[in-house]
Design a protein around this motif. Structure first.
Motif, mmCIF file in Angstrom:
data_model
loop_
_atom_site.group_PDB
_atom_site.id
_atom_site.type_symbol
_atom_site.label_atom_id
_atom_site.label_comp_id
_atom_site.label_asym_id
_atom_site.label_seq_id
_atom_site.Cartn_x
_atom_site.Cartn_y
_atom_site.Cartn_z
ATOM 1 N N PHE A 290 0.854 -1.280 -0.030
ATOM 2 C CA PHE A 290 -0.032 0.065 0.017
ATOM 3 C C PHE A 290 0.846 1.319 0.298
ATOM 4 C CE2 PHE A 290 -3.049 -2.792 0.779
ATOM 5 C CZ PHE A 290 -4.364 -2.243 0.660
ATOM 6 N N ILE A 291 0.696 1.907 -1.074
ATOM 7 C CA ILE A 291 1.648 3.133 -1.216
ATOM 8 C C ILE A 291 0.563 4.551 -0.593
ATOM 9 C CG2 ILE A 291 2.906 5.033 -2.718
ATOM 10 C CD1 ILE A 291 2.666 2.398 -4.817
ATOM 11 N N VAL A 292 1.218 5.142 0.365
ATOM 12 C CA VAL A 292 0.636 6.364 0.861
ATOM 13 C C VAL A 292 1.531 7.532 0.654
ATOM 14 C CG1 VAL A 292 -1.086 5.119 2.302
ATOM 15 C CG2 VAL A 292 1.159 5.899 3.144
ATOM 16 N N VAL A 318 -0.991 -8.433 9.312
ATOM 17 C CA VAL A 318 -0.370 -7.977 8.357
ATOM 18 C C VAL A 318 0.855 -7.252 8.557
ATOM 19 C CG1 VAL A 318 -0.172 -6.549 6.192
ATOM 20 C CG2 VAL A 318 -2.468 -7.909 6.533
ATOM 21 N N ASP A 319 1.985 -7.319 8.188
ATOM 22 C CA ASP A 319 3.099 -6.657 8.772
ATOM 23 C C ASP A 319 3.147 -5.361 8.131
ATOM 24 O OD1 ASP A 319 5.529 -5.621 9.429
ATOM 25 O OD2 ASP A 319 6.797 -7.212 8.527
ATOM 26 N N PRO A 320 2.918 -4.037 8.625
ATOM 27 C CA PRO A 320 2.993 -2.812 7.995
ATOM 28 C C PRO A 320 4.495 -2.412 7.692
ATOM 29 C CG PRO A 320 2.791 -2.664 10.439
ATOM 30 C CD PRO A 320 2.589 -4.047 10.075
ATOM 31 N N ALA A 321 5.474 -2.902 8.219
ATOM 32 C CA ALA A 321 6.907 -2.639 7.493
ATOM 33 C C ALA A 321 7.212 -3.287 6.333
ATOM 34 C CB ALA A 321 7.825 -3.213 8.547
ATOM 35 N N ARG A 322 6.459 -4.174 5.807
ATOM 36 C CA ARG A 322 6.513 -4.733 4.718
ATOM 37 C C ARG A 322 5.587 -4.412 3.716
ATOM 38 N NH1 ARG A 322 5.515 -9.798 4.105
ATOM 39 N NH2 ARG A 322 6.641 -9.895 2.201
ATOM 40 N N LEU A 324 3.201 -1.264 3.872
ATOM 41 C CA LEU A 324 3.032 -0.037 3.923
ATOM 42 C C LEU A 324 4.132 0.858 3.564
ATOM 43 C CD1 LEU A 324 0.322 1.637 4.629
ATOM 44 C CD2 LEU A 324 0.974 1.868 6.771
ATOM 45 N N GLN A 325 3.952 1.688 2.686
ATOM 46 C CA GLN A 325 5.088 2.444 2.120
ATOM 47 C C GLN A 325 4.734 3.934 1.713
ATOM 48 O OE1 GLN A 325 7.775 0.874 -0.869
ATOM 49 N NE2 GLN A 325 8.482 2.726 -1.526
ATOM 50 N N VAL A 326 5.294 4.511 2.703
ATOM 51 C CA VAL A 326 5.160 5.911 2.530
ATOM 52 C C VAL A 326 6.201 6.756 1.557
ATOM 53 C CG1 VAL A 326 4.812 8.270 3.763
ATOM 54 C CG2 VAL A 326 4.392 6.143 5.012
ATOM 55 N N VAL A 327 5.634 7.635 0.649
ATOM 56 C CA VAL A 327 6.256 8.417 -0.249
ATOM 57 C C VAL A 327 6.097 9.919 0.095
ATOM 58 C CG1 VAL A 327 6.086 6.618 -1.880
ATOM 59 C CG2 VAL A 327 4.533 8.301 -2.167
#
Length: 424
Positions: A290-292, A318-322, A324-327
């Motif tokens: 998930f890109i936020v 679900v592992d958010p470190a893997r 969830l990606q913040v740009v």
């Protein structure tokens, strides 16, 4: 009482009641001394309840009550006297590169029949760019802060211009614009959906929306008379120009396998009640990310929202470190490159994004949206209906989940993925 972001669904839902209670206290305070109202009405209200639109519910009553308290009693409407062309005045704060300009205002100014209308534009904002310079060429008369110094000067020039119709495309976003709209200066005064909620003002006669944007019974959401134009009620131009590549973000995404879901909205649009929905998609979609994006005005709010999402992901295993990606927040030139890197665009169910969905569609990126009960929750849905792509418009959270998973599976087949993007 109106948080920029709420931490829980309960806090979000309670914000509207808290605001209503404070408005009632203000009414009591003003009633205790008539001079207080006179002093209040002599200036511009410094803050507007802008963030109320980001909380759930019908806020027509609260916004109307607020407007009645903070604005002077309106004068009677001037009588309309035919004088050749209709004199249309457009008053806006965002006559620049902004969603209000790109979506609501530009097409109006470009396509009005000038045999019928003489157009004056008041640009109240201080920021200018190439869009401002272009807008100036579309106006018969142009006024801005370079020539009009303050509120008194705006009031004086407005009285002298004697418009037949005033159009406010974004009421509720800027105090000065709101203050001018609270006065009766034309026989017909109209609001647009640049801020997609009622103004609450008794001086605004009509609210222009779109047939594909409003739910049944939508008239009850407005103090103004609701007028639904064809389609989404606006005319937009396809985005063009050079695209700035994003090699660093592309490299990071290549290290994360799976489907790329993109939620490209500011923090204020993330309603906490939907955190679990995004987490459920992440849990069922298999390998995915998930890109936020960061928030350009409230980075602290973005951090809180991303922390909320991380908690919801963890609660679902679900592992958010893997996943969830913040740009960073990207420039207008770089944002299309991010759309090209994504597989599925997830619209925020609490407050839909028309501009972002419009940009995504032009890059061939499929959009999943949930058509909620209010205009602000149906913007992307209306756009998808307009272009004949309503198959990704959900009527419930369960259907939203199913559509997201369906598109995720489709994206794993390069042929089907390419075919959908080409069709869009």
């Amino acid at each position: 009482r109106l948080p920029i972001v709420a931490d829980t669904p309960q806090a979000s839902a309670a914000a509207a009641d808290g605001f209503g209670g404070e408005v009632a206290r203000l009414a009591e305070w003003l009633a205790a001394d008539r001079q207080r109202g006179a002093r209040l009405h002599a200036g511009v209200v410094a803050y507007l309840p802008f963030f109320l639109a980001y909380r759930p519910g019908n806020h027509c009553s609260a916004l109307s009550r607020f407007a009645d308290l903070v604005c002077p009693p309106p004068a009677p409407a001037p009588r309309y006297a035919p004088r050749g062309k209709l004199r249309l005045l457009v008053v806006a704060h965002h006559v620049r590169r902004h969603s209000v300009w790109e979506i609501v205002l530009r097409g109006l100014l470009e396509h009005l029949d000038r045999r019928l209308f003489a157009v004056t534009v008041y640009h109240l904002g201080q920021r200018e760019d190439e869009a401002t310079r272009y807008a100036r060429t579309l106006a018969d008369t142009w006024r801005d802060p370079h020539s009009v110094a303050n509120l008194a000067a705006w009031q004086q020039i407005l009285a002298a211009d004697q418009p037949d119709v005033i159009f406010y495309p974004e009421l509720g976003m800027d105090p000065m614009t709101f203050h001018l709209a609270a006065q009766r200066r034309a026989p017909l005064q109209v609001a647009g959906w640049g801020h997609p909620i009622t103004s609450g003002l008794p001086t605004i006669d009509c609210f222009l929306s779109g047939e594909l944007l409003e739910p049944p019974g939508a008239a009850a959401h407005y103090r103004e008379r609701l007028l639904c134009l064809p389609g989404t009620g606006c005319c937009t131009t396809s985005p063009a120009g050079a695209v700035t590549p994003l090699p660093e973000i592309e490299r990071q995404l290549q290290e994360t396998p799976g489907v790329r879901f993109l939620i490209a909205q500011r923090a204020i649009k993330f309603e906490p009640a939907h955190d679990a929905l995004f987490a459920e998609i992440a849990a069922q979609a298999g390998e995915c990310v998930f890109i936020v994006v960061d928030d350009p005005l409230y980075p602290w709010a973005a951090r809180r929202v991303h922390a909320r999402l991380a908690c919801a992901f963890s609660a679902r295993g679900v592992d958010p470190a893997r996943r969830l990606q913040v740009v960073p927040w990207l420039s207008a030139e770089a944002f299309p490159a991010l759309l090209d890197l994504a597989d599925v665009f997830l619209d925020c169910p609490g407050f839909s994004g028309y501009t972002t969905a419009w940009q995504a569609i032009h890059r061939g990126l499929p959009v999943v949206t949930l058509a909620g009960g209010f205009l602000r929750q149906r913007l992307a849905a209306g756009l998808l209906h307009k272009i004949g792509q309503a198959e990704s418009v959900a009527a419930s959270a369960e259907q939203y989940l199913a559509l997201a998973l369906q598109l995720a599976a489709e994206c794993r087949d390069p042929r089907r993925r390419a075919a959908r993007r080409a069709a869009l």
